[in-house]
Design a protein around this motif. Structure first.
Motif: not given
Length: 452
Positions: A248-268
């Motif tokens: 919902l933040g600034p932008g076009q309604g997307e998640l940037d890579r950093a936010a995505f990886e923080e919410v859904f981690p690739w690693g542990p």
């Protein structure tokens, strides 16, 4: 619809070339759609080269211009499909008119054709320029895709094995609702005896199903069983809602890579998520969220709007978008929210009625009506009012607002003032009302027209 169109063009003895692009494929520095088309051709050439060595001579150095000219020479014009142009970067959205003009010029020069699948708000801003060289009336180049016709809906429900009466009448012809409900029913056979469902019920059930599937995938990777899987599904749901809140933040309604990886981690994963690994890959594999350009998006726009609407600060949104004071004579300051982001606001208003009853929503609609009365040019007031009233499954509790709107339209016409957009015949025909209430509204509108 775009997939079906591309499939039809690819079949037969003389297949026609089609290039599919997403708005997220556009870059901020692009001058026209040709730039994104060129990048797509380069990616396609690399894929073909990896599968077939050496690269066929005809594909070497293939540019959009060359492809368009070759296609036109063979009587099969190149067709570009641009899906979701609203996803374009903000830097490009700020130059939309210039980009659209250059795109139209490129299309005319190459003979290529362009089909854009977009929301109403985008077409309002760019449609006239996109249709340049076409019909004098831009709306003539716009094909609106709404609900299925009654017979089409009956056929779709039969194919999906959805019994008649399962869905509320207002949502029984909505294509995405039918498809998602079919997926839920297929995953949970034997579920029946529930009250009639509406679109929000189906979206909620679909989200629960997707979270469970992600949890099952995570459990398999981390050797979890039983109640641990259910707890994991609840954590997945929490992270999905966190992703919606952040988008919902600034932008076009997307998640940037950093936010995505923080919410859904690739690693542990951190301890608060129960540890384990594979969150990002599980969410992407199940298709709940998909890559889009340099970031990620929910796969279904309507699902995204619905989830985000539950996290929107409605009071603040309406204050900023609708109820800001404007001093006559001063230039209007641009709002920080693009028009195509109206979806979460509409959903937040609908949620108000769902959680607190129709009276709470009626009060909000009356406030929007007052704002529109004070400023008939208010884009947000008119679109929110029209969007919500068309979406409610029963508009009877809002008959007072509708009568006020019909009367005001009559006053505006008699005074020679413009009628806000969105309240044409299609709006009144789409309302979910009894015949008596609809006739009363139409009578008021006819009286407002005055003598012929």
């Amino acid at each position: 619809e775009l997939a079906a169109l591309a499939g039809r063009r690819a079949r037969g003895d003389a297949p026609a070339p089609t290039l599919w692009l997403r708005g997220a494929d556009l870059h901020g520095a692009d001058t026209s759609v040709a730039d994104a088309a060129g990048r797509a051709l380069e990616r396609a050439a690399r894929i073909v080269s990896a599968a077939r060595a050496p690269l066929p001579a005809g594909l070497a150095g293939l540019t959009p211009e060359r492809l368009a000219h070759l296609a036109r020479a063979h009587g099969r014009p190149l067709l570009l499909l641009l899906d979701g142009p609203e996803e374009m970067p903000s830097a490009l959205a700020d130059r939309l008119a210039e980009w659209t003009e250059d795109t139209a010029r490129w299309l005319r020069g190459t003979g290529a054709r362009l089909v854009v699948a977009c929301r109403d708000a985008y077409w309002e801003a760019a449609g006239a320029d996109t249709a340049a060289g076409g019909p004098a009336d831009p709306s003539a180049a716009c094909l609106r895709l709404g609900d299925l016709r009654p017979e089409e809906a009956r056929t779709a429900r039969a194919r999906y094995r959805i019994p008649d009466g399962t869905l509320a009448d207002a949502d029984a012809r909505h294509p995405l609702t039918l498809r998602l409900l079919a997926e839920v029913r297929a995953a949970l056979p034997g579920t029946g005896g529930h009250p009639r469902l509406d679109r929000a019920d189906v979206l909620a059930a679909h989200l629960d199903l997707m979270c469970l599937r992600v949890a099952v995938r995570l459990a398999a990777e981390n050797d979890l069983r039983g109640t641990a899987v259910r707890r994991l599904a609840a954590r997945v749901s929490g992270q999905v809602h966190e992703a919606a809140r952040r988008s919902l933040g600034p932008g076009q309604g997307e998640l940037d890579r950093a936010a995505f990886e923080e919410v859904f981690p690739w690693g542990p994963a951190p301890a608060r998520l129960g540890g384990g690994t594979g969150w990002a890959s599980a969410v992407l594999t199940e298709g709940l969220i998909v890559p889009a350009g340099d970031g990620y998006r929910f796969a279904h726009e309507e699902l995204a709007d619905w989830i985000q609407g539950g996290h929107l600060d409605l009071d603040e949104a309406l204050r900023v978008l609708v109820h800001r004071r404007h001093i006559p004579g001063e230039p209007r300051r641009p709002l920080p929210v693009p028009h195509h982001r109206i979806g979460p606001v509409v959903q937040a208003l609908l949620l108000l009625a769902r959680q607190h009853g129709p009276r709470r929503l009626a009060v909000r609609l009356e406030e929007l009506m007052c704002a529109l009365d004070g400023d008939p040019h208010s884009w947000w007031a008119s679109r929110l009012l029209a969007g919500v009233l068309r979406r409610v499954t029963d508009a009877t509790p809002y008959a007072g607002v509708l009568r006020l709107l019909a009367d005001r339209i009559g006053v505006w016409r008699q005074c020679g003032l413009p009628v806000p957009s969105g309240f044409g015949p299609g709006f009144w025909a789409a309302l979910h009302l009894s015949a008596t209430d609809r006739c009363d509204l139409l009578r008021r509108l006819l009286l407002g027209d005055g003598p012929a």
